[in-house]
Design a protein around this motif. Structure first.
Motif, PDB file in Angstrom:
ATOM      1  N   TYR A 263       0.831  -1.214   0.000  1.00 41.67           N
ATOM      2  CA  TYR A 263       0.000   0.000   0.000  1.00 41.67           C
ATOM      3  C   TYR A 263       0.862   1.259   0.000  1.00 41.67           C
ATOM      4  O   TYR A 263       0.525   2.249  -0.658  1.00 41.67           O
TER       5      TYR A 263
ATOM      6  N   THR B 103      -9.107   9.084   0.991  1.00 43.80           N
ATOM      7  CA  THR B 103      -8.456   8.653   2.229  1.00 43.80           C
ATOM      8  C   THR B 103      -9.203   7.477   2.854  1.00 43.80           C
ATOM      9  O   THR B 103      -8.596   6.464   3.232  1.00 43.80           O
ATOM     10  N   ARG B 104     -10.513   7.602   2.945  1.00 42.05           N
ATOM     11  CA  ARG B 104     -11.333   6.540   3.536  1.00 42.05           C
ATOM     12  C   ARG B 104     -11.243   5.259   2.708  1.00 42.05           C
ATOM     13  O   ARG B 104     -11.143   4.152   3.252  1.00 42.05           O
TER      14      ARG B 104
ATOM     15  N   TRP C 161      -8.826   4.120   0.733  1.00 42.92           N
ATOM     16  CA  TRP C 161      -7.547   3.412   0.909  1.00 42.92           C
ATOM     17  C   TRP C 161      -7.541   2.658   2.237  1.00 42.92           C
ATOM     18  O   TRP C 161      -7.032   1.531   2.313  1.00 42.92           O
ATOM     19  N   GLU C 162      -8.114   3.268   3.255  1.00 43.53           N
ATOM     20  CA  GLU C 162      -8.192   2.582   4.551  1.00 43.53           C
ATOM     21  C   GLU C 162      -9.110   1.366   4.456  1.00 43.53           C
ATOM     22  O   GLU C 162      -8.793   0.295   4.998  1.00 43.53           O
TER      23      GLU C 162
ATOM     24  N   ALA D  79      -7.285  -1.523   2.718  1.00 46.69           N
ATOM     25  CA  ALA D  79      -6.334  -2.211   3.599  1.00 46.69           C
ATOM     26  C   ALA D  79      -7.076  -3.101   4.601  1.00 46.69           C
ATOM     27  O   ALA D  79      -6.646  -4.230   4.891  1.00 46.69           O
ATOM     28  N   GLU D  80      -8.200  -2.607   5.116  1.00 49.38           N
ATOM     29  CA  GLU D  80      -9.007  -3.409   6.036  1.00 49.38           C
ATOM     30  C   GLU D  80      -9.580  -4.641   5.332  1.00 49.38           C
ATOM     31  O   GLU D  80      -9.642  -5.727   5.913  1.00 49.38           O
TER      32      GLU D  80
END
Length: 326
Positions: free
Chosen positions: A112, A261-262, A264-265, A268-269
């Motif tokens: 990432y 931003t949200r 990409w998070e 990853a989650e």
């Protein structure tokens, strides 16, 4: 007096029209994926944020799962103004310009952090290419990284020599060849049957696809290579966007920055959650060995160079910026 009165009417009507509040913008937004997919969930939140920030002056209705336009039609529908806004997989546009394929070069960006650095380096050129077609980029979010599924452990590419390897586009076919495997074209829905019948023995795909296809039924090892993290882009028709008042455009840009931003998070989650599901169902999840990592890095260098032959100086500038940022 009569003539003067009639002459003044157009001006009076125009002034009255300007005094009226602008009509609310109601945007239909086609997306390719279903409501359970995190990309769609992120976009739905983006639509809610836009409505709240513009006090309902810009309303976005999300049409998921290709229900308004099929995936191959979405970009053109936005360009032509048939839909003001839409979502598309960036690499689907690779036949238009090599820059749209930069995030799908295997082993160029294999985490990432690297994917973020590559996006920072390539985004200005992507925006420029889209702008030339009357499109404005709002945000982009990656899928989980592509990793290797096999029945036996893979410690080096020698373990894949001669193996039938699932391919689904030109890049994965070339990747299989460079690993010494035999590329076999196969759609996602055919994966379980193909493994069960011995048509393929290995594949590279995301943990999300691994879970949805229940890969533990036909493979036992997941090697976390994160070969590439392909991105979805949200684009808007530039003419429609530019016609909005300044405050509404800024509200959309702010909501887009938050969505990126949200997203990409969330990606990853999604990666962590799906890898955990693979393990819970008995699969061995492991990082690539030093030998395999080195071999895959060489393959990545080869495929990057092949991409550069098509992308030219523009592509070289992106790669140089990416390497400097890593």
């Amino acid at each position: 007096m009569t003539i003067s009165l009639f002459r003044s009417l157009p001006g009076a009507i125009a002034a009255a029209a300007l005094a009226l509040p602008a009509a609310a913008a109601n945007w239909d937004m086609p997306t390719p994926y279903g409501d359970s997919v995190f990309h769609t969930q992120n976009i739905q939140q983006f639509a809610e944020d836009v409505a709240a920030a513009t006090e309902g002056e810009v309303e976005i209705t999300v049409h998921s799962a290709g229900s308004l336009y099929a995936h191959p039609e979405i970009k053109d529908s936005v360009r032509r103004g048939l839909a003001p806004i839409g979502e598309v997989l960036m690499s689907r546009l690779a036949n238009e310009d090599p820059v749209f394929a930069v995030d799908s070069i295997p082993f160029l960006a294999s985490s990432y952090d690297e994917a973020r650095a590559l996006w920072t380096a390539s985004r200005p050129l992507v925006e420029e290419k889209l702008a030339a077609q009357g499109l404005t980029l709002l945000f982009a979010v990656p899928w989980p990284g592509q990793s290797i599924y096999t029945e036996a452990p893979v410690n080096s590419t020698a373990d894949l020599q001669g193996a039938a390897f699932r391919a689904y586009n030109a890049a994965t076919e070339r990747l299989a060849q460079l690993m010494g495997a035999v590329p076999t074209q196969l759609e996602t829905g055919d994966i379980p049957t193909a493994f069960a019948t011995g048509r393929v023995a290995a594949m590279i795909t995301s943990p999300s696809t691994g879970v949805s296809s229940q890969a533990w039924d036909f493979t036992s090892h997941y090697t976390d290579t994160q070969a590439w993290l392909p991105k979805n882009m949200v684009i808007v028709n530039s003419g429609v966007f530019d016609a909005l008042p300044d405050d509404q455009r800024q509200a959309i840009l702010d909501a887009a920055a938050e969505a990126e931003t949200r997203g990409w998070e969330m990606s990853a989650e999604e990666t962590a959650a799906k890898m955990a599901t693979l393990e819970e169902n008995g699969m061995t999840v492991s990082a690539p060995s030093e030998t395999l990592s080195a071999e895959l890095a060489e393959i990545g260098a080869t495929m990057t160079q092949e991409w550069l032959e098509n992308a030219g100086d523009e592509g070289q500038q992106v790669i140089d910026a990416y390497n400097a940022a890593k």
